[in-house]
Enzyme design. Structure first.
Site, PDB file in Angstrom:
ATOM      1  N   HIS A 152       5.192  11.782 -47.684  1.00  0.00           N
ATOM      2  CA  HIS A 152       5.473  12.430 -48.971  1.00  0.00           C
ATOM      3  C   HIS A 152       4.914  11.615 -50.128  1.00  0.00           C
ATOM      4  O   HIS A 152       5.086  10.408 -50.204  1.00  0.00           O
ATOM      5  CB  HIS A 152       6.960  12.746 -49.144  1.00  0.00           C
ATOM      6  CG  HIS A 152       7.886  11.584 -49.252  1.00  0.00           C
ATOM      7  ND1 HIS A 152       8.130  10.922 -50.442  1.00  0.00           N
ATOM      8  CD2 HIS A 152       8.673  10.973 -48.334  1.00  0.00           C
ATOM      9  CE1 HIS A 152       9.018   9.961 -50.247  1.00  0.00           C
ATOM     10  NE2 HIS A 152       9.357   9.960 -48.979  1.00  0.00           N
ATOM     11  N   ASP A 176       8.205   3.672 -49.449  1.00  0.00           N
ATOM     12  CA  ASP A 176       8.780   5.025 -49.475  1.00  0.00           C
ATOM     13  C   ASP A 176       8.110   5.865 -50.560  1.00  0.00           C
ATOM     14  O   ASP A 176       8.610   5.895 -51.682  1.00  0.00           O
ATOM     15  CB  ASP A 176      10.284   4.935 -49.706  1.00  0.00           C
ATOM     16  CG  ASP A 176      10.993   6.250 -49.562  1.00  0.00           C
ATOM     17  OD1 ASP A 176      10.419   7.162 -48.930  1.00  0.00           O
ATOM     18  OD2 ASP A 176      12.119   6.381 -50.069  1.00  0.00           O
ATOM     19  N   GLU A 222       9.798  15.374 -51.513  1.00  0.00           N
ATOM     20  CA  GLU A 222      10.751  15.064 -50.441  1.00  0.00           C
ATOM     21  C   GLU A 222      12.012  14.437 -50.992  1.00  0.00           C
ATOM     22  O   GLU A 222      13.119  14.698 -50.515  1.00  0.00           O
ATOM     23  CB  GLU A 222      10.099  14.131 -49.412  1.00  0.00           C
ATOM     24  CG  GLU A 222      10.944  13.871 -48.178  1.00  0.00           C
ATOM     25  CD  GLU A 222      11.918  12.703 -48.309  1.00  0.00           C
ATOM     26  OE1 GLU A 222      12.819  12.578 -47.462  1.00  0.00           O
ATOM     27  OE2 GLU A 222      11.787  11.914 -49.281  1.00  0.00           O
ATOM     28  N   GLU A 223      11.857  13.587 -52.019  1.00  0.00           N
ATOM     29  CA  GLU A 223      12.988  12.773 -52.466  1.00  0.00           C
ATOM     30  C   GLU A 223      14.133  13.586 -53.057  1.00  0.00           C
ATOM     31  O   GLU A 223      15.297  13.255 -52.852  1.00  0.00           O
ATOM     32  CB  GLU A 223      12.516  11.732 -53.494  1.00  0.00           C
ATOM     33  CG  GLU A 223      11.631  10.643 -52.924  1.00  0.00           C
ATOM     34  CD  GLU A 223      12.335   9.716 -51.960  1.00  0.00           C
ATOM     35  OE1 GLU A 223      13.507   9.957 -51.617  1.00  0.00           O
ATOM     36  OE2 GLU A 223      11.700   8.741 -51.522  1.00  0.00           O
ATOM     37  N   ASP A 273       7.569   8.226 -42.601  1.00  0.00           N
ATOM     38  CA  ASP A 273       8.424   8.096 -43.785  1.00  0.00           C
ATOM     39  C   ASP A 273       9.539   7.087 -43.547  1.00  0.00           C
ATOM     40  O   ASP A 273      10.657   7.245 -44.016  1.00  0.00           O
ATOM     41  CB  ASP A 273       9.020   9.465 -44.168  1.00  0.00           C
ATOM     42  CG  ASP A 273       9.800   9.418 -45.489  1.00  0.00           C
ATOM     43  OD1 ASP A 273       9.577   8.458 -46.273  1.00  0.00           O
ATOM     44  OD2 ASP A 273      10.628  10.305 -45.729  1.00  0.00           O
ATOM     45  N   HIS A 291      14.438   2.943 -52.362  1.00  0.00           N
ATOM     46  CA  HIS A 291      14.876   3.550 -53.632  1.00  0.00           C
ATOM     47  C   HIS A 291      15.220   2.523 -54.706  1.00  0.00           C
ATOM     48  O   HIS A 291      16.080   2.765 -55.547  1.00  0.00           O
ATOM     49  CB  HIS A 291      16.095   4.456 -53.390  1.00  0.00           C
ATOM     50  CG  HIS A 291      15.810   5.649 -52.543  1.00  0.00           C
ATOM     51  ND1 HIS A 291      16.778   6.582 -52.220  1.00  0.00           N
ATOM     52  CD2 HIS A 291      14.664   6.071 -51.939  1.00  0.00           C
ATOM     53  CE1 HIS A 291      16.255   7.525 -51.443  1.00  0.00           C
ATOM     54  NE2 HIS A 291      14.970   7.228 -51.264  1.00  0.00           N
TER      55      HIS A 291
END
Length: 455
Positions: free
Chosen positions: A278, A290, A324-325, A352, A422
């Site tokens: 992603h 990520d 995606e997030e 991912d 994140h």
């Protein structure tokens, strides 16, 4: 009769051994190419350092779309194209503020608004705190003890889980649904312990969602050091208050794109194998693990095949999924278009889980399909790919399962992933070039086997 049968079996065995040997030679060439001439690391450098954060709807996301399209065109792939997709557009606004007020003492702690959360308002929110470690514990307190308070969800990830994704799965519903559960009982805010086993001052953001018919209350992640301090302070003074201010806002949906590049199959072009990651990332970071890693590894798979002169039987696609997030709109749109266009996707591979040392692949498919893929383990195990078996495929390729697509989730080592997940420290410098290149080679080897032998 028996002699003819034995002769046939011997011929089949010889043929199988020759095929295995040819596959082994090609896989070795794939790894040599990735480790000697790999491009993924420099591509990741550009994506993270020159473009940076790429939350859906943002300028960074659009720059990433433009750049990856241009990059795949430069590689000379047979076709590169965009797929329109409308995506959520949430913005964080000015940096958050938070402190613990314990008598006359105010102690600042790091927080980050969760994606999708409403703002607190310009004056912020300050109230007493109730600490819980589960929704069951919260409900047991009842509205009398929760109304007008800030609920502090402080269940840590289980450090005894060897696979850290399992530990994450055991704690993340606090982040996803905590605000809704707290609001049901009259809370005016929710604070959630960051999803990591590391003790530091980096709050981990992530998506949350509001239930229907429930007041929308602001919610934020607090760093693990901050959570430990708040918990300790509450044990000493249950009457302390917590203050936080955040300025987040959800804007109208924005137009964005999946970016797709493909090498057309020479024998069965209508059978498609997808490899992807992603393109979006959270706004706090460069999104290196990520999922910048997964994106550049996927493009590298096609580059490796093309560089080695391997002409795939089937069409191989690299897909950069958008959103995606905080929505999965890109993955859903890709599957919808595949169905609308009557495309036959036989397999999909997603990266991912970070750019760490490769361990294997999780497989979602029928027992026979899994067995055929597991039979390739002797070819892949020499490269450290020993964890090959049933498991998750990936969020973006998940919608393809309804089309009968066999899903493969690339599995790197999990131990360090949630150190960065994140957060602002998910930067280019956190990625090892060799580990990243080994991952790209591993994915290319699997795609090669899928193309040669099908499922």
């Amino acid at each position: 009769m028996m002699k003819k049968t034995l002769t046939l079996l011997l011929m089949l065995l010889v043929g199988y051994c020759r095929a295995q040997n040819a596959d082994s030679v090609t896989i070795r060439k794939i790894y040599n190419e990735a480790l000697s001439n790999g491009q993924s690391y420099e591509w990741l450098r550009h994506l993270t350092k020159q473009i940076g954060p790429r939350l859906s709807g943002s300028t960074g996301a659009q720059k990433a779309v433009d750049w990856t399209k241009q990059l795949m065109e430069q590689q000379g792939f047979d076709r590169v194209f965009l797929q329109d997709v409308m995506v959520p557009h949430w913005v964080r606004g000015a940096k958050e503020e938070a402190y613990i007020r314990n008598g006359k003492q105010k102690t600042t702690v790091p927080i980050a608004a969760l994606g999708g959360s409403v703002a607190t308002g310009p004056k912020g929110v300050e109230a007493g705190v109730v600490e819980v470690k589960s929704f069951t514990e919260l409900r047991a307190l009842g509205a009398d003890k929760v109304k007008g308070k800030i609920v502090f969800f402080n269940r840590p990830m289980d450090p005894t889980k060897i696979n850290t994704f399992e530990a994450y799965g055991g704690a993340v519903e606090q982040r996803a649904n905590g605000a809704t559960e707290a609001a049901k009982l009259g809370a005016i805010g929710a604070i959630v312990r960051s999803m990591t086993n590391v003790h530091d001052d980096n709050p981990h953001t992530g998506s949350m969602r509001y239930g229907t018919g429930v007041p929308l209350i602001p919610t934020a992640a607090i760093s693990t050091n901050g959570a430990d301090l708040l918990s300790k302070s509450l044990s000493e003074n249950p009457n302390l208050t917590f203050y936080f201010k955040q300025n987040s806002e959800t804007l109208p949906d924005a137009k964005s794109y999946n970016v797709v590049g493909e090498i057309r199959g020479s024998e069965k072009p209508d059978e498609i194998i997808v490899v992807g990651g992603h393109l979006d990332s959270w706004d706090l970071s460069e999104g290196a693990h990520d999922d910048g890693s997964g994106c550049v590894q996927s493009i590298e798979v096609l580059r490796i095949l093309k560089s080695l002169g391997i002409k795939p039987k089937r069409t191989i696609r690299a897909v950069m999924f958008m959103n995606e997030e905080n929505g999965l709109r890109g993955g859903v749109q890709y599957a919808d278009l595949a169905k609308k266009n009557n495309e036959k996707h036989i397999a999909a591979v997603e990266s991912d889980n970070g750019g760490f040392t490769p361990r294997g692949f999780g497989i979602v498919g029928t027992p026979d399909q899994r067995a055929k893929a597991i039979a390739w383990k002797p070819l892949l195990a020499p490269y450290g790919l020993t964890e090959i078996g049933p498991g998750g495929g990936g969020a973006d390729i998940g919608p393809l399962a309804t089309l009968g697509t066999v899903l493969f989730g690339f599995k790197p080592d999990t131990q360090r992933y949630f150190d960065y997940h994140h957060t602002a420290v998910d930067r280019f410098e956190a990625v090892s070039q060799r580990e990243l290149e080994l991952g790209a080679a591993s994915m290319a080897a699997l795609v090669y086997l899928l193309d040669q032998h099908g499922l």
